[in-house]
Design an enzyme around this catalytic site. Structure first.
Site, PDB file in Angstrom:
ATOM      1  N   CYS A  92     -14.601  14.925  -2.197  1.00 53.44           N
ATOM      2  CA  CYS A  92     -13.315  14.393  -1.733  1.00 53.44           C
ATOM      3  C   CYS A  92     -13.133  12.916  -2.068  1.00 53.44           C
ATOM      4  CB  CYS A  92     -13.192  14.570  -0.225  1.00 53.44           C
ATOM      5  SG  CYS A  92     -13.271  16.288   0.316  1.00 53.44           S
ATOM      6  N   HIS A 344      -4.171  17.289   0.736  1.00 49.53           N
ATOM      7  CA  HIS A 344      -5.444  16.670   0.348  1.00 49.53           C
ATOM      8  C   HIS A 344      -6.013  17.389  -0.870  1.00 49.53           C
ATOM      9  CE1 HIS A 344      -9.440  15.156   0.306  1.00 49.53           C
ATOM     10  NE2 HIS A 344      -9.992  16.018   1.164  1.00 49.53           N
ATOM     11  N   CYS A 375     -14.169  10.998   4.824  1.00 48.70           N
ATOM     12  CA  CYS A 375     -15.397  11.782   4.863  1.00 48.70           C
ATOM     13  C   CYS A 375     -15.544  12.513   3.533  1.00 48.70           C
ATOM     14  CB  CYS A 375     -15.386  12.763   6.033  1.00 48.70           C
ATOM     15  SG  CYS A 375     -14.082  14.001   5.986  1.00 48.70           S
ATOM     16  N   GLY A 377     -17.693  15.792   1.459  1.00 49.44           N
ATOM     17  CA  GLY A 377     -18.489  16.992   1.572  1.00 49.44           C
ATOM     18  C   GLY A 377     -19.964  16.765   1.276  1.00 49.44           C
TER      19      GLY A 377
END
Length: 396
Positions: A92, A344, A375, A377
């Site tokens: 991300c 996202h 955050c 992954g």
């Protein structure tokens, strides 16, 4: 070290992943090409041959998101063949890492100007497509099996922080939708969007606005949604970002070079940090990443006047806010809404956060510092602190 300037960021409208999404018949690399061309169109004062590198991130590097997409997109966008490019992956935080990586090159003196961004076509390439995780990851109990399913990590985060109830997550999600809708009405979201020609069964069209938002969302409607990751769980499609398609891009430059060419300076990079956490609660990653960076820069959380936090899940944002003692309704936090509303598309989102922060800085000369954080992954977090060049000294 030289000062790294964020010149400008743009993005495509974000679409819903899947056969019915606006980009169902659009290639991922064409989305990136559109973004790069728009950056050059907006800045004719930038000679294309002065671009030193093109870093484009994507989580699933295959198909039309593969083949060293930074280089191929640069060629397709019409940049001179002398301009190199590469692909980058930090899930991300891909676009965020593309920015920090080229920023390191600029600060060191290897680059004067670079383009950084990201793309994710989750309709064509679902997260995890084609991967082959080493069986030892689970067999040797290096991580909990839930670490490989992002929705389950969000449920784990609810377990770890029981004060973050489903009700609170739904309240935050409804707030995100409302703030996004208000920002669109006020014209705050829109100027950064690049119209994209799209094709469907009905013929050709033009994507000019984000597809995922659900205006009018209420806490009551969110309360009735299913919890797909756990029976009687707390994570739903309403308090999490969806599966999305889209691309982002930004021009980064040495500030002195930007001034010399007449390029605007929207933000100055103060510093950045990435940190690892337990993969099964990856959503808490922004907390240690931010703490690490505040310590490194000598700043405190009270010095930060604006926060752009990626909303992968509401619980993840609330964990960050609770840790730093910030109210979930604080107007400094995601004032124009976030990913729960607009979407996202994984590796592209970091530059969306930066683009919004840069435009908020222009409206708030009383704010000196802002944060973009997310955050990541597999148990990570990333944070970048930016300084407002429009700061007038009237407040922190």
């Amino acid at each position: 070290m030289r000062t790294v300037a964020f010149v400008e960021g743009v993005r495509t409208p974000f679409g819903k992943a899947g056969d019915k999404g606006i980009y169902a018949n659009t290639r991922a690399d064409d989305l990136v090409v559109k973004v790069i061309r728009e950056l050059l169109r907006r800045h004719p004062e930038l000679p294309p041959e002065r671009v030193d590198d093109v870093a484009i991130a994507t989580t699933t590097q295959t198909g039309d998101q593969g083949l060293t997409i930074g280089r191929t997109a640069a060629l397709l966008a019409g940049l001179p063949r002398s301009v190199p490019g590469y692909a980058i992956d930090r899930m991300c935080a891909g676009a965020m890492t593309a920015v920090t990586t080229v920023a390191g090159g600029i600060g060191f003196g290897a680059y004067d100007i670079a383009i950084a961004g990201g793309v994710e076509h989750m309709g064509r390439h679902p997260m995890g497509e084609g991967v082959d995780p080493n069986p030892r990851i689970v067999a040797d109990k290096l991580v909990d099996p839930s670490a490989l399913v992002m929705g389950q990590t969000a449920e784990n985060l609810h377990d770890r922080f029981p004060a973050i109830t489903k009700r609170r997550a739904d309240e935050y999600a409804a707030q995100s939708q409302e703030r996004y809708a208000d920002a669109v009405k006020a014209g705050k979201i829109g100027p950064e969007l690049v119209p994209v020609a799209i094709r469907s069964e009905l013929g050709w069209g033009l994507a000019t606005e984000d597809e995922p938002p659900r205006p009018g969302t209420t806490v009551e409607t969110l309360a009735n949604l299913k919890t797909p990751f756990r029976p009687h769980g707390r994570v739903t499609a309403g308090n999490a970002a969806g599966l999305n398609d889209g691309a982002t891009g930004a021009i980064l430059a040495d500030e002195e070079t930007a001034r010399e060419l007449g390029l605007p300076v929207a933000m100055r990079m103060v510093g950045y940090s990435f940190a690892g956490v337990d993969p099964e609660v990856m959503g808490v990653g922004p907390v240690p990443a931010t703490e690490k960076l505040l310590k490194r820069t000598g700043l405190s959380i009270d010095d930060i006047g604006l926060f752009e936090i990626n909303e992968a899940f509401a619980v993840q944002v609330l964990a960050f806010l609770d840790h730093f003692g910030i109210e979930q309704t604080d107007p400094r936090v995601n004032p124009w809404g976030g990913a729960i509303a607009c979407g996202h598309p994984l590796a592209s989102s970091g530059v969306r956060l930066m683009t919004q922060l840069s435009r908020q800085f222009a409206e708030h000369p009383e704010v000196r510092y802002g944060i973009t954080t997310m955050c990541i992954g597999l148990g990570m977090g990333g944070t970048v602190i930016w300084e407002n060049p429009a700061y007038d000294g009237s407040d922190k």
